[in-house]
Design a protein around this motif. Structure first.
Motif, short mmCIF file in Angstrom:
data_model
loop_
_atom_site.label_atom_id
_atom_site.label_comp_id
_atom_site.label_asym_id
_atom_site.label_seq_id
_atom_site.Cartn_x
_atom_site.Cartn_y
_atom_site.Cartn_z
N PRO A 87 42.70 20.43 45.40
CA PRO A 87 43.41 21.14 44.33
C PRO A 87 42.44 21.63 43.26
N ALA A 88 42.71 22.80 42.73
CA ALA A 88 41.81 23.39 41.74
C ALA A 88 42.62 24.08 40.67
N ARG A 89 41.95 24.40 39.57
CA ARG A 89 42.58 25.16 38.49
C ARG A 89 41.71 26.38 38.19
N LEU A 90 42.37 27.49 37.93
CA LEU A 90 41.63 28.72 37.65
C LEU A 90 40.73 28.59 36.44
N GLN A 91 41.20 27.84 35.46
CA GLN A 91 40.46 27.80 34.19
C GLN A 91 39.17 27.00 34.27
N ALA A 92 38.99 26.19 35.31
CA ALA A 92 37.83 25.32 35.36
C ALA A 92 37.27 25.24 36.77
N PRO A 93 36.66 26.31 37.26
CA PRO A 93 36.06 26.23 38.61
C PRO A 93 34.85 25.31 38.59
N PRO A 94 34.56 24.66 39.71
CA PRO A 94 33.38 23.78 39.75
C PRO A 94 32.10 24.60 39.70
N PRO A 95 30.99 23.98 39.32
CA PRO A 95 29.71 24.70 39.29
C PRO A 95 29.37 25.26 40.67
N LEU A 96 28.83 26.45 40.68
CA LEU A 96 28.43 27.11 41.92
C LEU A 96 26.92 27.27 41.91
N LEU B 232 54.70 43.87 49.94
CA LEU B 232 53.29 44.17 50.18
C LEU B 232 52.58 44.53 48.89
N ARG B 233 53.28 45.26 48.02
CA ARG B 233 52.66 45.65 46.75
C ARG B 233 52.39 44.42 45.89
N ARG B 234 53.35 43.50 45.81
CA ARG B 234 53.15 42.29 45.00
C ARG B 234 52.00 41.45 45.55
N ALA B 235 51.92 41.32 46.88
CA ALA B 235 50.84 40.53 47.47
C ALA B 235 49.49 41.16 47.20
N TRP B 236 49.40 42.50 47.33
CA TRP B 236 48.14 43.19 47.07
C TRP B 236 47.72 42.99 45.61
N GLN B 237 48.66 43.14 44.68
CA GLN B 237 48.35 42.96 43.27
C GLN B 237 47.90 41.53 42.99
N ALA B 238 48.60 40.55 43.59
CA ALA B 238 48.24 39.15 43.36
C ALA B 238 46.85 38.85 43.88
N ALA B 239 46.49 39.40 45.04
CA ALA B 239 45.17 39.15 45.61
C ALA B 239 44.09 39.69 44.69
N ARG B 240 44.27 40.90 44.18
CA ARG B 240 43.24 41.48 43.28
C ARG B 240 43.21 40.76 41.95
N ALA B 241 44.36 40.33 41.46
CA ALA B 241 44.38 39.59 40.20
C ALA B 241 43.70 38.23 40.36
N LEU B 242 43.92 37.57 41.51
CA LEU B 242 43.23 36.31 41.76
C LEU B 242 41.73 36.52 41.82
N GLN B 243 41.30 37.57 42.48
CA GLN B 243 39.87 37.88 42.57
C GLN B 243 39.27 38.02 41.18
N ARG B 244 39.94 38.77 40.32
CA ARG B 244 39.44 38.96 38.96
C ARG B 244 39.46 37.66 38.17
N ALA B 245 40.55 36.88 38.31
CA ALA B 245 40.66 35.64 37.54
C ALA B 245 39.58 34.65 37.92
N VAL B 246 39.32 34.49 39.23
CA VAL B 246 38.32 33.52 39.68
C VAL B 246 36.92 33.96 39.30
N LEU B 247 36.59 35.22 39.57
CA LEU B 247 35.26 35.70 39.19
C LEU B 247 35.06 35.60 37.67
N GLY B 248 36.08 35.97 36.91
CA GLY B 248 35.98 35.88 35.46
C GLY B 248 35.76 34.45 34.98
N ALA B 249 36.42 33.48 35.65
CA ALA B 249 36.25 32.08 35.25
C ALA B 249 34.82 31.60 35.53
#
Length: 255
Positions: free
Chosen positions: A12-21, A63-80
């Motif tokens: 389990p993980a949280r977007l706000q606190a990714p582990p060190p990479l 399909l539109r909601r899934a596509w938007q969620a995937a891109r939003a997740l990508q941005r949220a994780v990279l941003g974190a």
């Protein structure tokens, strides 16, 4: 964890606190939207105008909601990872049109199938991921012969009929992950990327055929399968090999 050791598990993980990479590591994030916890709020507002326009062209709302969620997740994780607001991230096309992060601090790759999303993040490596929902209609011989090389086809035909859909998708996701890792995409004939270890589950070193156009990019790497349960099949690829990978989960259906 060593990529040649026992299969890693997703934690389990949280977007706000990714582990060190660390340099040379691979982090893999998975999300199944219907299984996501109530606290998970993906920043759909962070999508760029181009991303919003692409989403608007998808006719079916699911399909539109899934596509938007995937891109939003990508941005949220990279941003974190980068301590940067998701909406400020900028991307540019790389080899074969593969999206790259402007500035090059991290490499990433995204895949989604239905309501499921898989995101790979690395530092100092090229990476590719692929995710597919398991459909038992995928035991078709013509489809297998379109994506498997001769040795793989022989191994596939030796399997029991009930094993063939997963084995075919596992072979396909491995190839797709490698092609996305190198930026070649489907311009390379997947039948030429033979991976004889059709039913083996340990990560394997991989070197493409000498005549492949992929020699212009990293010439060898590692391909591995992912533990995604009974409903999904997935794979990752990096070049060169990672020092280890870690699975991070934001919600996934229990088997």
């Amino acid at each position: 964890m060593s990529p040649t050791g026992p299969a890693a598990r997703f934690e389990p993980a949280r977007l706000q606190a990714p582990p060190p990479l660390a340099e040379g590591q691979l982090h893999l994030w998975r999300l199944h939207l219907p299984s996501a916890p109530a606290w998970l709020a993906l920043p759909l507002h962070s999508l760029s105008p181009d991303e919003a326009q692409r989403a608007s062209r998808l006719v079916f709302p699911a399909l539109r909601r899934a596509w938007q969620a995937a891109r939003a997740l990508q941005r949220a994780v990279l941003g974190a990872y980068l301590d940067c607001p998701p909406q400020r991230l900028r991307f540019r096309p790389g080899p074969g049109g593969k999206p790259l992060l402007a500035g090059g601090a991290l490499a990433f790759n995204l895949s989604h199938s239905g309501d499921a999303v898989l995101l790979g993040i690395t530092r100092g490596l090229a990476c590719g991921v692929d995710l597919e929902a398991l459909r038992h209609s995928l035991a078709d011989t013509a489809l297998a012969e379109a994506c498997l090389g001769p040795q793989e086809c022989r191994a596939w035909h030796r399997l029991r009929p009930a094993q063939r859909p997963r084995a075919l998708l596992q072979a396909w996701t491995r190839k797709e992950a490698w092609l996305k890792c190198t930026g070649q995409g489907l311009r390379e004939d997947p039948r030429r990327l033979q991976m004889p270890w059709l039913t083996q589950r340990q990560p394997h070193a991989f070197r493409p055929p000498p005549a492949s156009a992929m020699h212009l990019l990293p010439p060898a790497g590692v391909i591995g399968d992912l533990p995604l349960g009974t409903g999904f099949v997935g794979a990752w690829a990096t070049a060169p090999a990672p020092t280890g990978w870690r699975g991070l989960c934001l919600g996934w259906p229990s088997d």
